[in-house]
Write a protein that holds these residues in place. Structure first.
Motif: not given
Length: 149
Positions: A80-89, A141-149
């Motif tokens: 859930i928190f991965l989808l919330l922009p403020y908390y994604q990193n 790696i997937w997590v890192y790439i999909s959340t890296n700003r």
């Protein structure tokens, strides 16, 4: 293998949905949606296969069933928190640490031939790790790439 199919299938569906609705694809958001979906899918296993997943936890750790339930709940919350922009990193780093922390349970389960669905020692054994360890790295790696700003 099923979590990988959920991840890639959801990613593909999200990309198609973006293309049809926006005419451009937000790959990072599609990646987070896919990871969140995969986490909810894998969390279901924590509630369905409690005995088998408990057997994957090394014997020196107490409260095995509670740990299985807790990690299932954590996977849902992290999804859930991965989808919330403020908390994604922050969530991404929590998930990366989580993926590293749970890997020993997979290694323990494989070395003891644990079948997490049946809780019987007839699982694939150490050969499973040739797939699971690279898969865990792929997820990180997937997590890192999909959340890296």
């Amino acid at each position: 293998m099923k979590p990988l199919f959920v991840l890639l299938g959801t990613f593909l569906i999200a990309c198609i949905a973006f293309l049809l609705s926006k005419k451009n694809i937000d790959y990072r958001l599609a990646g987070r949606i896919a990871m969140a979906s995969m986490l909810v899918f894998t969390a279901m296993g924590h509630f369905i296969y409690v005995e088998g997943m408990s057997a994957m936890i090394p014997s020196f750790l107490p409260f095995k069933k509670q740990l299985v339930f807790l990690t299932g709940v954590l996977e849902i919350i992290i999804g859930i928190f991965l989808l919330l922009p403020y908390y994604q990193n922050v969530t991404a780093w929590v998930l990366i640490v989580f993926l590293i922390v749970v890997l020993p349970a997979n290694i323990y389960g494989a070395s003891h031939h644990i079948n997490y669905q049946t809780a019987i020692a007839n699982g694939p054994g150490l050969a499973y790790l040739w797939f699971r360890i690279p898969l865990q790295i792929f997820f990180i790696i997937w997590v890192y790439i999909s959340t890296n700003r």
